[in-house]
Design a protein around this motif. Structure first.
Motif, mmCIF file in Angstrom:
data_model
loop_
_atom_site.group_PDB
_atom_site.id
_atom_site.type_symbol
_atom_site.label_atom_id
_atom_site.label_comp_id
_atom_site.label_asym_id
_atom_site.label_seq_id
_atom_site.Cartn_x
_atom_site.Cartn_y
_atom_site.Cartn_z
ATOM 1 N N ASN A 40 0.828 -1.198 0.000
ATOM 2 C CA ASN A 40 0.000 0.000 0.000
ATOM 3 C C ASN A 40 0.865 1.252 0.000
ATOM 4 O OD1 ASN A 40 -2.461 1.441 0.155
ATOM 5 N ND2 ASN A 40 -2.076 1.813 2.317
ATOM 6 N N MET A 41 0.628 2.173 -0.944
ATOM 7 C CA MET A 41 1.454 3.372 -1.089
ATOM 8 C C MET A 41 0.752 4.618 -0.591
ATOM 9 S SD MET A 41 3.011 2.633 -4.894
ATOM 10 C CE MET A 41 4.380 3.769 -4.729
ATOM 11 N N LEU A 42 -0.492 4.492 -0.117
ATOM 12 C CA LEU A 42 -1.281 5.664 0.239
ATOM 13 C C LEU A 42 -1.790 5.567 1.675
ATOM 14 C CD1 LEU A 42 -3.438 5.900 -3.005
ATOM 15 C CD2 LEU A 42 -1.431 7.276 -2.445
ATOM 16 N N GLY A 43 -1.923 6.711 2.318
ATOM 17 C CA GLY A 43 -2.485 6.767 3.657
ATOM 18 C C GLY A 43 -2.912 8.185 3.972
ATOM 19 N N LEU A 44 -3.450 8.390 5.176
ATOM 20 C CA LEU A 44 -3.893 9.708 5.616
ATOM 21 C C LEU A 44 -3.386 9.982 7.024
ATOM 22 C CD1 LEU A 44 -7.653 10.083 4.565
ATOM 23 C CD2 LEU A 44 -5.699 11.321 3.625
ATOM 24 N N TRP A 45 -2.940 11.206 7.240
ATOM 25 C CA TRP A 45 -2.657 11.728 8.576
ATOM 26 C C TRP A 45 -3.521 12.975 8.730
ATOM 27 C CZ3 TRP A 45 1.175 15.980 9.685
ATOM 28 C CH2 TRP A 45 1.191 16.305 11.047
ATOM 29 N N LYS A 46 -4.587 12.844 9.518
ATOM 30 C CA LYS A 46 -5.594 13.913 9.593
ATOM 31 C C LYS A 46 -6.082 14.191 8.173
ATOM 32 C CE LYS A 46 -3.442 15.773 13.762
ATOM 33 N NZ LYS A 46 -2.828 16.940 14.440
ATOM 34 N N ASP A 47 -5.887 15.415 7.651
ATOM 35 C CA ASP A 47 -6.312 15.731 6.289
ATOM 36 C C ASP A 47 -5.155 15.675 5.288
ATOM 37 O OD1 ASP A 47 -8.941 16.202 7.119
ATOM 38 O OD2 ASP A 47 -8.502 18.281 7.622
ATOM 39 N N THR A 48 -4.003 15.204 5.726
ATOM 40 C CA THR A 48 -2.817 15.177 4.876
ATOM 41 C C THR A 48 -2.691 13.828 4.173
ATOM 42 O OG1 THR A 48 -1.623 16.754 6.272
ATOM 43 C CG2 THR A 48 -0.297 15.343 4.854
ATOM 44 N N LEU A 49 -2.549 13.871 2.859
ATOM 45 C CA LEU A 49 -2.330 12.661 2.075
ATOM 46 C C LEU A 49 -0.876 12.220 2.230
ATOM 47 C CD1 LEU A 49 -3.115 10.580 -0.176
ATOM 48 C CD2 LEU A 49 -2.416 12.332 -1.839
ATOM 49 N N VAL A 50 -0.680 10.940 2.453
ATOM 50 C CA VAL A 50 0.677 10.374 2.548
ATOM 51 C C VAL A 50 0.891 9.431 1.372
ATOM 52 C CG1 VAL A 50 2.278 8.975 3.905
ATOM 53 C CG2 VAL A 50 0.704 10.557 5.062
ATOM 54 N N ILE A 51 1.979 9.658 0.633
ATOM 55 C CA ILE A 51 2.370 8.794 -0.484
ATOM 56 C C ILE A 51 3.715 8.170 -0.147
ATOM 57 C CG2 ILE A 51 2.993 8.693 -2.933
ATOM 58 C CD1 ILE A 51 1.248 11.171 -3.378
ATOM 59 N N ASP A 52 3.769 6.845 -0.127
ATOM 60 C CA ASP A 52 5.052 6.178 0.082
ATOM 61 C C ASP A 52 5.617 5.799 -1.284
ATOM 62 O OD1 ASP A 52 7.181 5.196 1.512
ATOM 63 O OD2 ASP A 52 6.279 3.229 1.849
ATOM 64 N N TYR A 53 6.680 6.491 -1.684
ATOM 65 C CA TYR A 53 7.280 6.281 -2.994
ATOM 66 C C TYR A 53 8.748 5.909 -2.802
ATOM 67 C CZ TYR A 53 7.920 6.985 -8.028
ATOM 68 O OH TYR A 53 8.183 6.796 -9.358
ATOM 69 N N TYR A 54 9.488 5.858 -3.889
ATOM 70 C CA TYR A 54 10.920 5.578 -3.787
ATOM 71 C C TYR A 54 11.664 6.763 -3.172
ATOM 72 C CZ TYR A 54 9.881 1.791 -7.066
ATOM 73 O OH TYR A 54 9.360 0.680 -7.669
ATOM 74 N N HIS A 55 12.872 6.498 -2.685
ATOM 75 C CA HIS A 55 13.735 7.591 -2.270
ATOM 76 C C HIS A 55 14.198 8.342 -3.520
ATOM 77 C CE1 HIS A 55 17.266 9.722 -0.724
ATOM 78 N NE2 HIS A 55 16.668 9.631 0.463
ATOM 79 N N PRO A 56 14.353 9.670 -3.445
ATOM 80 C CA PRO A 56 14.760 10.439 -4.635
ATOM 81 C C PRO A 56 16.106 10.034 -5.231
ATOM 82 C CG PRO A 56 13.899 11.894 -2.950
ATOM 83 C CD PRO A 56 14.020 10.540 -2.314
ATOM 84 N N ALA A 57 16.905 9.277 -4.498
ATOM 85 C CA ALA A 57 18.186 8.822 -5.054
ATOM 86 C C ALA A 57 18.012 7.633 -5.997
ATOM 87 C CB ALA A 57 19.144 8.451 -3.930
ATOM 88 N N VAL A 58 16.770 7.138 -6.156
ATOM 89 C CA VAL A 58 16.517 6.002 -7.036
ATOM 90 C C VAL A 58 16.979 6.325 -8.463
ATOM 91 C CG1 VAL A 58 14.169 6.698 -7.678
ATOM 92 C CG2 VAL A 58 14.785 4.274 -7.656
ATOM 93 N N HIS A 59 17.441 5.309 -9.181
ATOM 94 C CA HIS A 59 18.045 5.544 -10.490
ATOM 95 C C HIS A 59 17.081 5.385 -11.657
ATOM 96 C CE1 HIS A 59 21.982 6.113 -8.830
ATOM 97 N NE2 HIS A 59 21.963 4.936 -8.229
ATOM 98 N N TYR A 60 15.782 5.292 -11.387
ATOM 99 C CA TYR A 60 14.833 5.235 -12.491
ATOM 100 C C TYR A 60 14.847 6.568 -13.249
ATOM 101 C CZ TYR A 60 12.930 0.972 -10.409
ATOM 102 O OH TYR A 60 12.785 -0.279 -9.898
ATOM 103 N N PRO A 61 14.612 6.546 -14.559
ATOM 104 C CA PRO A 61 14.626 7.793 -15.346
ATOM 105 C C PRO A 61 13.565 8.780 -14.860
ATOM 106 C CG PRO A 61 14.685 5.867 -16.783
ATOM 107 C CD PRO A 61 14.407 5.353 -15.415
ATOM 108 N N ASN A 62 13.836 10.059 -15.018
ATOM 109 C CA ASN A 62 12.889 11.099 -14.600
ATOM 110 C C ASN A 62 11.529 10.926 -15.267
ATOM 111 O OD1 ASN A 62 14.574 12.529 -12.820
ATOM 112 N ND2 ASN A 62 15.553 13.605 -14.515
ATOM 113 N N ARG A 63 11.538 10.521 -16.512
ATOM 114 C CA ARG A 63 10.275 10.342 -17.242
ATOM 115 C C ARG A 63 9.413 9.272 -16.570
ATOM 116 N NH1 ARG A 63 8.922 11.378 -22.591
ATOM 117 N NH2 ARG A 63 11.080 11.992 -22.978
ATOM 118 N N VAL A 64 10.045 8.174 -16.146
ATOM 119 C CA VAL A 64 9.310 7.088 -15.486
ATOM 120 C C VAL A 64 8.720 7.562 -14.168
ATOM 121 C CG1 VAL A 64 9.547 4.814 -14.409
ATOM 122 C CG2 VAL A 64 10.676 5.285 -16.598
ATOM 123 N N ASN A 65 9.522 8.246 -13.352
ATOM 124 C CA ASN A 65 9.023 8.753 -12.069
ATOM 125 C C ASN A 65 7.908 9.774 -12.266
ATOM 126 O OD1 ASN A 65 10.703 7.414 -10.061
ATOM 127 N ND2 ASN A 65 12.419 8.534 -10.952
#
Length: 302
Positions: A258-283
């Motif tokens: 699961n990549m999604l959650g809520l904290w009060k009214d704040t949306l939480v997205i669990d994604y890769y760390h920005p150091a991941v080597h996937y191309p910018n277009r893919v991200n």
């Protein structure tokens, strides 16, 4: 110090191995009450409640606004987030110094003016740790604001942020490297960043070490997020650490993927760390798709 200035008859003392002692109600040469804390979160929560009572409840006592709850009164306070964050960082750095930690790196909102006036979702990146060889540490968000061009990882974050903004503004435009790059600096000025581990950062992260910091500093991390009040938190593959910090206030379906959650009214997205080597277009397209799912599940978070 702020509470001492407010009440005038209390103080908190470091009692070494015994914890911290809150002395209160000083009169006739001695304190009438004391509380010993061995849990930093419990102490923080009690002192925070004292601050709330003084700043929020005392001014409305005896008025028709006395029936409002904490959240309603807190929302009416004038905004000075950067000053609040600086006070928090000062006490946090002192706490780490007393533990023998070094290289404290401050974070928070990159540019409060741009953060507040944007008409796009306010995005905060919840990351693991930053690194410096400077024993005195440095201010990450000041460096991001002052630089002419963001450095490598933050250029990537600028593209990620534009993907999120576009998804929630119904502007599902195609990936255009040149256009996206032209907005890097202004986009970075509109984000916030919170690292779990503020001191002793390393080039590579160890989960058990990060978990230790999340537990030790969960009261301060949660307070920083409360001051920032983002619309969206993007976790850098570390949502489990955010759960430690937020506890039962964080809600998701708690499935392994699961990549999604809520904290009060704040949306939480669990994604890769920005150091991941996937191309910018893919991200870029991946985040737009995730945000589209989030919109259908939770609505627009701002």
């Amino acid at each position: 110090q702020e509470l001492y200035a407010m009440y005038g008859d209390m103080c908190v003392l470091d009692a070494g191995d015994f914890g911290f002692v809150h002395l209160k109600w000083f009169r006739d040469g001695y304190f009438d009450g004391n509380t010993v804390y061995t849990d930093s979160r419990e102490m923080f929560d009690d002192l925070w409640e004292m601050w709330m009572d003084y700043v929020l409840l005392a001014p409305v006592k005896g008025t028709d606004r006395e029936e409002l709850d904490y959240d309603e009164l807190y929302a009416e306070l004038p905004e000075d987030k950067q000053a609040d964050i600086e006070l928090l960082m000062d006490s946090w750095k002192e706490k780490h110094r007393n533990k023998g930690y070094k290289r404290f790196i401050r974070d928070g909102i990159v540019c409060e003016e741009q953060w507040e006036k944007q008409q796009t979702p306010k995005v905060c990146y919840f990351l693991k740790e930053a690194y410096t060889s400077n024993e005195n540490g440095y201010n990450l968000v000041e460096d991001l604001h002052d630089c002419e061009q963001p450095w490598t990882m933050w250029r990537k974050i600028a593209i990620w942020t534009q993907a999120i903004h576009n998804a929630f503004s119904q502007n599902m435009c195609e990936y255009d490297e040149e256009v996206l790059r032209s907005h890097e600096k202004e986009i970075i000025d509109r984000i916030a960043v919170v690292n779990v581990k503020k001191s002793n950062g390393e080039n590579s992260s160890n989960y058990e070490d990060l978990e230790k910091y999340a537990i030790e500093d969960r009261a301060e991390i949660k307070r920083e997020l409360e001051i920032i009040r983002p619309d969206i938190i993007v976790c850098g593959n570390n949502c489990s650490l955010l759960k430690i910090v937020l506890g039962d206030d964080f809600h998701n379906e708690d499935t392994w993927d699961n990549m999604l959650g809520l904290w009060k009214d704040t949306l939480v997205i669990d994604y890769y760390h920005p150091a991941v080597h996937y191309p910018n277009r893919v991200n870029y397209y991946a985040l737009m798709s995730i945000c589209d799912v989030a919109k259908r599940k939770y609505g627009t978070p701002f």
